[in-house]
Design an enzyme around this catalytic site. Structure first.
Site, PDB file in Angstrom:
ATOM      1  CG  ASP A  64      30.769  20.131  40.875  1.00 24.95           C
ATOM      2  OD1 ASP A  64      31.929  19.675  40.834  1.00 24.95           O
ATOM      3  OD2 ASP A  64      30.003  19.932  41.842  1.00 24.95           O
ATOM      4  CB  SER A 114      29.308  15.160  45.930  1.00 26.08           C
ATOM      5  OG  SER A 114      29.188  16.349  46.641  1.00 26.08           O
ATOM      6  CG  HIS A 148      32.890  18.551  44.434  1.00 23.94           C
ATOM      7  ND1 HIS A 148      31.647  18.823  43.905  1.00 23.94           N
ATOM      8  CD2 HIS A 148      32.658  17.841  45.562  1.00 23.94           C
ATOM      9  CE1 HIS A 148      30.710  18.302  44.673  1.00 23.94           C
ATOM     10  NE2 HIS A 148      31.301  17.697  45.686  1.00 23.94           N
TER      11      HIS A 148
END
Length: 371
Positions: free
Chosen positions: A148, A226, A115
């Site tokens: 992910d 992230s 992402h």
């Protein structure tokens, strides 16, 4: 995990962020009773025994054998292996973090979350910033939306690859560090513990949902973290930070002590497949779950012909209760647990049959391309 309790609303959100600037100072270590000091090469991270508890300038001292994490030492060792990632597209941009996974004399692979970079998958630019402030363009080698995970490549070699840990050997209560670039603040280090293991977490949108059999930590993880590293007391990556729970009805707020990381053992299989082939695979049990009861149970609506569940004799209408001893509360928990394995793994599944009786099956997981 989908949490919708009232009066507080808790949501699971990815933690990409915006770009600022920052640094972290580090210092040497001191020795505790019952521990030994080793020297980690700053480039290769090879370990050698320290002489008189000191290391040469090209190596970092690490204390081994003490249960308490030495944040200063581990920060000095690991931050050169963690990068900031900046993505720009016609629609805007964002930031995230990553870790140097492999490096040779001419190029290096960097791991991050899908992402973080998916907006630039077809157009846009990706830049990687290293701990010394230098920047370089990166390209996407491959990415896996369901896990992910994404792998980037930069044309810069001899970089310090992060040491790999073993996420199957970690325990609740162990101290960890989260390293990344929250809000673009490069080389940020936060400390906490492993709060829980095997936490079923789903994040993303209906069209792009990731399923993570997550490590839960209270180390502060914020937007921009992230793709960064969750490391153990020896500076080895045990997880790829991915999502946080937030008390908000819109957008992404900061850390409330509920962060989630993709176990490195689970991520490594996907990463290695992407580096080798540009693509990855996922395990399949060969079942379709009933969406009507998805929030409360993992009920099998139909079987896929020729796949593991049918071959094992699973009965349509059965409800999965446990997989390898782990309780399965609903559909998402079942999906997360199944995807934590590699294709070809044999799992033990306890089910409640339509007649109310219980039966245990041995199911061999098949394989399918990841999307």
């Amino acid at each position: 995990m989908k949490i919708t309790r009232t009066p507080l609303k808790v949501t699971i959100a990815f933690v990409a962020g915006a770009l600022l600037a920052g640094t972290v100072a580090t210092a040497a270590t001191t020795t505790s009773a019952g521990s030994v000091v080793v020297c980690a090469d700053n480039r290769t991270q090879a370990l050698t025994l320290a002489k008189n508890n000191t290391c040469p300038v090209n190596k970092t001292a690490i204390e081994i054998g003490n249960n308490t994490i030495n944040a200063k030492t581990i920060s000095a060792l690991v931050t050169p292996s963690v990068v900031s990632i900046s993505v720009k597209t016609a629609a805007g941009g964002g930031t995230g973090s990553g870790s140097i996974y492999k490096s040779n004399s001419t190029s290096s692979y960097i791991i991050t979350n899908n992402h973080v970079v998916e907006a630039a998958a077809t157009s846009g630019t990706i830049k990687v910033e290293f701990a010394d402030g230098s920047e370089i363009a990166a390209t996407i080698v491959g990415r896996d939306r369901m896990y992910d995970i994404a792998v980037l490549q930069v044309k810069k070699g001899n970089l310090p690859a992060i040491a790999l840990g073993d996420s199957s050997k970690i325990s609740v209560g162990e101290e960890v560090l989260a390293i990344g670039s929250p809000l673009g603040l490069a080389n940020t280090v936060t400390q906490g513990i492993i709060s829980a293991l095997n936490r079923p977490v789903t994040a993303g949108t209906t069209d792009s949902t990731s399923y993570v059999n997550a490590i839960q930590t209270d180390a502060a993880i914020n937007p921009g973290n992230s793709g960064g590293a969750l490391v153990d007391a020896q500076g080895r990556i045990i997880g790829v930070n991915s999502a946080i729970a937030t008390l908000t009805s819109g957008g992404v707020s900061g850390s409330i002590g509920l962060g989630f990381s993709i176990p490195i053992n689970e991520a490594k299989r996907v990463i290695d497949e992407i580096i080798a082939t540009g693509k990855s695979t996922r395990p399949v049990m060969g079942v379709v779950f009933d969406d009507v009861t998805a929030d409360t149970q993992a009920k099998i609506l139909q079987l896929t012909p020729g796949e593991g569940a049918e071959k094992a004799g699973v009965v349509v209408g059965s409800i999965i209760k446990t997989i390898d001893g782990v309780k399965i509360a609903n559909r998402d928990a079942a999906i997360v647990k199944i995807r934590s394995y590699a294709p070809g793994a044999v799992i033990t599944v306890v089910m409640t049959l339509p007649d109310g009786s219980s039966k245990t099956y041995k199911v061999t997981l098949g394989t399918a391309p990841a999307v």
